[in-house]
Enzyme design. Structure first.
Site, PDB file in Angstrom:
ATOM      1  N   ASP A 181       0.869  -1.167  -0.090  1.00 18.63           N
ATOM      2  CA  ASP A 181      -0.172   0.033   0.106  1.00 18.63           C
ATOM      3  C   ASP A 181       0.772   1.213   0.012  1.00 18.63           C
ATOM      4  O   ASP A 181       1.929   1.076   0.618  1.00 18.63           O
ATOM      5  CB  ASP A 181      -0.902  -0.103   1.368  1.00 18.63           C
ATOM      6  CG  ASP A 181      -2.066   0.914   1.188  1.00 18.63           C
ATOM      7  OD1 ASP A 181      -3.292   0.109   1.062  1.00 18.63           O
ATOM      8  OD2 ASP A 181      -1.987   1.959   0.934  1.00 18.63           O
ATOM      9  N   PHE A 214      -6.937  -4.014  -4.102  1.00 17.81           N
ATOM     10  CA  PHE A 214      -8.122  -3.156  -3.596  1.00 17.81           C
ATOM     11  C   PHE A 214      -7.617  -1.747  -3.952  1.00 17.81           C
ATOM     12  O   PHE A 214      -8.406  -0.720  -3.483  1.00 17.81           O
ATOM     13  CB  PHE A 214      -8.223  -3.251  -2.262  1.00 17.81           C
ATOM     14  CG  PHE A 214      -8.891  -4.708  -1.828  1.00 17.81           C
ATOM     15  CD1 PHE A 214     -10.264  -4.775  -1.547  1.00 17.81           C
ATOM     16  CD2 PHE A 214      -8.011  -5.805  -1.448  1.00 17.81           C
ATOM     17  CE1 PHE A 214     -10.676  -5.978  -1.213  1.00 17.81           C
ATOM     18  CE2 PHE A 214      -8.568  -7.143  -1.073  1.00 17.81           C
ATOM     19  CZ  PHE A 214      -9.933  -7.062  -0.899  1.00 17.81           C
ATOM     20  N   ALA A 215      -6.427  -1.497  -4.524  1.00 19.33           N
ATOM     21  CA  ALA A 215      -6.030  -0.101  -4.670  1.00 19.33           C
ATOM     22  C   ALA A 215      -6.475   0.778  -5.843  1.00 19.33           C
ATOM     23  O   ALA A 215      -5.944   0.612  -6.736  1.00 19.33           O
ATOM     24  CB  ALA A 215      -4.339  -0.241  -4.490  1.00 19.33           C
ATOM     25  N   THR A 239     -17.099  -2.700  -9.192  1.00 23.54           N
ATOM     26  CA  THR A 239     -18.160  -1.590  -8.911  1.00 23.54           C
ATOM     27  C   THR A 239     -19.477  -1.696  -9.433  1.00 23.54           C
ATOM     28  O   THR A 239     -19.301  -1.943 -11.001  1.00 23.54           O
ATOM     29  CB  THR A 239     -17.483  -0.181  -8.848  1.00 23.54           C
ATOM     30  OG1 THR A 239     -18.592   0.741  -8.687  1.00 23.54           O
ATOM     31  CG2 THR A 239     -16.983   0.147 -10.086  1.00 23.54           C
ATOM     32  N   TYR A 282     -14.511   6.731 -13.432  1.00 25.50           N
ATOM     33  CA  TYR A 282     -14.258   5.756 -12.469  1.00 25.50           C
ATOM     34  C   TYR A 282     -14.942   4.427 -13.054  1.00 25.50           C
ATOM     35  O   TYR A 282     -14.318   3.394 -12.905  1.00 25.50           O
ATOM     36  CB  TYR A 282     -15.153   6.113 -10.977  1.00 25.50           C
ATOM     37  CG  TYR A 282     -15.058   5.263  -9.924  1.00 25.50           C
ATOM     38  CD1 TYR A 282     -13.930   4.504  -9.820  1.00 25.50           C
ATOM     39  CD2 TYR A 282     -16.106   4.571  -9.595  1.00 25.50           C
ATOM     40  CE1 TYR A 282     -13.973   3.453  -8.855  1.00 25.50           C
ATOM     41  CE2 TYR A 282     -16.237   3.645  -8.776  1.00 25.50           C
ATOM     42  CZ  TYR A 282     -15.081   2.983  -8.371  1.00 25.50           C
ATOM     43  OH  TYR A 282     -15.209   1.771  -7.259  1.00 25.50           O
ATOM     44  N   LYS A 321     -12.821   1.107 -14.135  1.00 26.32           N
ATOM     45  CA  LYS A 321     -13.177  -0.253 -13.914  1.00 26.32           C
ATOM     46  C   LYS A 321     -13.340  -1.395 -14.513  1.00 26.32           C
ATOM     47  O   LYS A 321     -13.057  -2.651 -14.833  1.00 26.32           O
ATOM     48  CB  LYS A 321     -13.998  -0.638 -12.437  1.00 26.32           C
ATOM     49  CG  LYS A 321     -13.534   0.317 -11.186  1.00 26.32           C
ATOM     50  CD  LYS A 321     -12.485  -0.657 -10.550  1.00 26.32           C
ATOM     51  CE  LYS A 321     -12.089   0.033  -9.303  1.00 26.32           C
ATOM     52  NZ  LYS A 321     -10.938  -0.798  -8.567  1.00 26.32           N
ATOM     53  N   PHE A 366     -21.504  -3.315  -4.246  1.00 26.28           N
ATOM     54  CA  PHE A 366     -22.623  -2.090  -4.490  1.00 26.28           C
ATOM     55  C   PHE A 366     -22.129  -1.023  -3.266  1.00 26.28           C
ATOM     56  O   PHE A 366     -20.759  -0.790  -3.308  1.00 26.28           O
ATOM     57  CB  PHE A 366     -23.953  -2.638  -4.371  1.00 26.28           C
ATOM     58  CG  PHE A 366     -24.380  -3.256  -5.740  1.00 26.28           C
ATOM     59  CD1 PHE A 366     -23.569  -4.296  -6.308  1.00 26.28           C
ATOM     60  CD2 PHE A 366     -25.497  -2.445  -6.151  1.00 26.28           C
ATOM     61  CE1 PHE A 366     -24.072  -4.493  -7.501  1.00 26.28           C
ATOM     62  CE2 PHE A 366     -25.766  -2.871  -7.356  1.00 26.28           C
ATOM     63  CZ  PHE A 366     -24.989  -3.785  -8.402  1.00 26.28           C
ATOM     64  N   ARG A 391     -26.877  15.227  -6.922  1.00 26.66           N
ATOM     65  CA  ARG A 391     -25.298  15.224  -7.005  1.00 26.66           C
ATOM     66  C   ARG A 391     -25.415  14.813  -8.695  1.00 26.66           C
ATOM     67  O   ARG A 391     -25.597  13.680  -8.990  1.00 26.66           O
ATOM     68  CB  ARG A 391     -24.900  14.178  -5.917  1.00 26.66           C
ATOM     69  CG  ARG A 391     -23.311  14.460  -6.172  1.00 26.66           C
ATOM     70  CD  ARG A 391     -22.655  13.433  -4.820  1.00 26.66           C
ATOM     71  NE  ARG A 391     -22.929  12.117  -4.927  1.00 26.66           N
ATOM     72  CZ  ARG A 391     -22.674  11.210  -4.347  1.00 26.66           C
ATOM     73  NH1 ARG A 391     -21.883  11.468  -2.983  1.00 26.66           N
ATOM     74  NH2 ARG A 391     -22.894   9.824  -4.253  1.00 26.66           N
TER      75      ARG A 391
HETATM   76  N1  UDP Z   1     -25.979  11.221  -0.499  1.00 22.39           N
HETATM   77  C1  UDP Z   1     -26.406  12.356   0.152  1.00 22.39           C
HETATM   78  N2  UDP Z   1     -25.959  13.205   0.954  1.00 22.39           N
HETATM   79  C2  UDP Z   1     -24.451  13.005   1.186  1.00 22.39           C
HETATM   80  C3  UDP Z   1     -23.851  11.984   0.799  1.00 22.39           C
HETATM   81  C4  UDP Z   1     -24.504  11.175  -0.308  1.00 22.39           C
HETATM   82  O1  UDP Z   1     -27.707  12.517  -0.302  1.00 22.39           O
HETATM   83  O2  UDP Z   1     -24.026  13.807   2.054  1.00 22.39           O
HETATM   84  C5  UDP Z   1     -26.667  10.275  -1.305  1.00 22.39           C
HETATM   85  C6  UDP Z   1     -26.006  10.123  -2.615  1.00 22.39           C
HETATM   86  O3  UDP Z   1     -26.447  11.042  -3.670  1.00 22.39           O
HETATM   87  C7  UDP Z   1     -26.419   8.769  -3.290  1.00 22.39           C
HETATM   88  C8  UDP Z   1     -26.413   8.069  -1.723  1.00 22.39           C
HETATM   89  O4  UDP Z   1     -26.642   8.944  -0.671  1.00 22.39           O
HETATM   90  O5  UDP Z   1     -27.723   8.703  -3.735  1.00 22.39           O
HETATM   91  C9  UDP Z   1     -25.326   7.144  -1.453  1.00 22.39           C
HETATM   92  O6  UDP Z   1     -24.046   7.900  -1.819  1.00 22.39           O
HETATM   93  P1  UDP Z   1     -22.649   7.435  -1.512  1.00 22.39           P
HETATM   94  O7  UDP Z   1     -21.681   8.714  -1.752  1.00 22.39           O
HETATM   95  O8  UDP Z   1     -22.465   7.086   0.074  1.00 22.39           O
HETATM   96  O9  UDP Z   1     -22.354   6.304  -2.282  1.00 22.39           O
HETATM   97  P2  UDP Z   1     -22.456   5.988  -4.000  1.00 22.39           P
HETATM   98  O10 UDP Z   1     -23.795   5.549  -4.150  1.00 22.39           O
HETATM   99  O11 UDP Z   1     -22.030   7.402  -4.710  1.00 22.39           O
HETATM  100  O12 UDP Z   1     -21.252   5.228  -4.080  1.00 22.39           O
END
Ligand code: UDP
Length: 322
Positions: A29, A71-72, A115, A139, A143, A167, A281
Site C-alpha cells: 500500500d 483493492f488499491a 463496482t 471511475y 473499472k 454495491f 449530485r
Molecule cells: N448522499 C446524500 N448526501 C450525502 C452523501 C450522499 O444524499 O451527503 C446520497 C448520494 O446522492 C447517493 C447515496 O446518498 O444517492 C449514496 O451515496 P454515497 O456517496 O454514500 O455512495 P455512492 O452511491 O455514490 O457510491
C-alpha cells in the site's frame, strides 16, 4: 502467501483481518488514502506503489505469491469527472503494471475489486451480472476497462480471475478496531453518523425528485465484513481450481432510500438529524440494487448483515474514533 494490494484501505483492511486467520498475507500500500494502523499486525507490510515496477519486482522475487487481491484504486465518482487522468493512471495504467509483473512471475490468480458503477444507469430494478454495462463516469469506465483486460489476459496468458462488483460498502469491524475513514468523507452513512456525533452541522440530501417512492436515491448497502467473506470464498475457489474466471455482484439485494438510511441511523443512535434538502449530485443513478444470486449459487456466499447491523457497527467505530 497472498498479496493484498491496497490492504490499508477501508475494504482491503477488513479483508486482511479475515484472511490472516487462514493464510500468510503481504500488504502492499502506498498509504495515499489508506492507514498504516488499519493493517492487521499479523500481515507483512511493504510501503510501495502498484504502479512502480521495481517495488513489485522485489515483492514477487522475495515471496512466493499464490494470488493477488487488488483493492488499491481511487473510487470517487465526482473526482473522476474532474480529474480523469488520475483515474486512468492509477486504476488502469498502474493495474496493468501489476498484471504485467504477475504474468512475468507466473502468478495466475487475481481478485479484482470492481463496482456497480460499471452498470451506469440500469434499465432493470434488480441488477444481475447480465445487465448491460454503460458506465456514466471515468471511475466506472476505469473499472470496466480492467474487466475487459482480465478477459483478454485469461484468453492469451491463462490468467484466472474473479471480478467482484461491489454495491455500497458500509459498516465497520465488529471489534470497532477498524472502520470507514476517508478524508474528505463523501459517503452517506459516515456523514450521517459524524453529524449525529456533532462533527457536522447538518446532512445534505442530494435530490428529492428522483423516480423513487420518496424521491431520494435508493442504494444497496452491504456490510464490509460480508464483502471480506465473499473475497475469501473467491480466492479459495481460484486456489482450489473450481473457478477459472468469474464475475459476481456483491450486495444485499435490498434497496434503501437516502431518507430511510437517515431514519435508520436516527433509530440506531437515538439521535435526531438536521436535514437540508439540496439539488441532485451529478452522476447519481436513481436506484442501484444488486442481485447476488449468482455468487450464492456458485460459491455459496450471501450477505448476512442488514442495514441496522451495518449502522450499528459503524456507529460503534465512529463513536470510538471521536
Ligand atoms: N448522499 C446524500 N448526501 C450525502 C452523501 C450522499 O444524499 O451527503 C446520497 C448520494 O446522492 C447517493 C447515496 O446518498 O444517492 C449514496 O451515496 P454515497 O456517496 O454514500 O455512495 P455512492 O452511491 O455514490 O457510491
Amino acid at each position: 502467501m497472498i498479496l493484498v494490494v491496497g490492504g490499508a484501505g477501508y475494504i482491503g483492511s477488513h479483508l486482511v483481518k479475515e484472511l490472516v486467520e487462514l493464510k500468510d498475507v503481504l500488504v502492499l500500500d502506498n498509504l495515499s488514502t489508506g492507514h498504516r494502523s488499519a493493517i492487521d499486525e499479523r500481515a507483512l507490510f511493504v510501503e510501495g506503489d502498484l504502479g512502480n515496477e521495481a517495488d513489485l519486482e522485489k515483492i514477487f522475487i522475495e515471496n512466493k505469491i499464490e494470488a493477488v487481491m487488488h483493492f488499491a484504486a481511487n473510487s470517487l465518482v465526482g473526482e473522476s469527472v474532474v480529474d480523469p487522468f488520475k483515474y486512468y493512471d492509477n486504476n488502469v495504467a498502474a493495474t496493468l503494471t501489476l498484471l504485467k509483473v504477475m504474468m512475468k512471475h507466473d502468478v495466475k490468480n487475481f481478485i479484482f475489486s470492481s463496482t456497480a458503477a460499471t452498470y451506469g444507469i440500469p434499465d432493470v430494478n434488480v441488477i444481475t451480472e447480465k445487465a448491460s454495462t454503460n458506465p456514466i463516469n471515468p471511475y466506472g469506465r476505469s473499472k470496466l476497462m480492467i474487466e475487459h483486460i482480465l478477459a483478454d489476459f485469461h484468453a492469451a496468458y491463462g490468467l484466472h480471475y474473479v471480478v467482484l462488483r461491489y454495491f455500497n460498502a458500509a459498516g465497520a469491524h465488529h471489534t470497532a478496531e477498524i472502520g470507514e475513514q476517508h478524508n474528505p468523507e463523501t459517503h452517506l452513512i459516515p456523514i450521517i453518523l459524524e453529524h449525529l456525533l456533532g462533527e457536522r452541522e447538518k446532512i445534505s440530501v442530494f435530490g428529492t425528485d428522483y423516480d423513487t417512492a420518496d424521491g431520494t436515491c435508493i442504494r444497496d448497502y452491504i456490510h464490509v465484513t460480508d464483502l471480506a467473506e465473499a473475497h475469501i470464498k473467491a480466492v479459495d475457489a481460484l486456489l482450489v481450481g473450481t473457478v477459472q474466471t468469474a464475475l459476481y455482484n456483491l450486495g444485499n439485494g435490498k434497496g434503501y432510500s437516502v431518507k430511510e438510511v437517515i431514519e435508520t441511523c436516527e433509530t440506531v443512535t437515538g439521535r435526531k438529524a438536521t436535514i437540508e434538502y439540496t439539488n441532485r449530485r451529478p452522476g447519481d443513478p436513481a436506484r442501484l440494487v444488486a442481485s447476488s444470486d449468482k455468487i450464492y449459487k456458485e460459491l455459496g456466499w450471501k450477505a448476512s448483515r442488514g442495514l441496522t447491523e451495518i449502522i450499528d457497527s459503524a456507529w460503534k467505530w465512529h463513536s470510538k474514533k471521536k
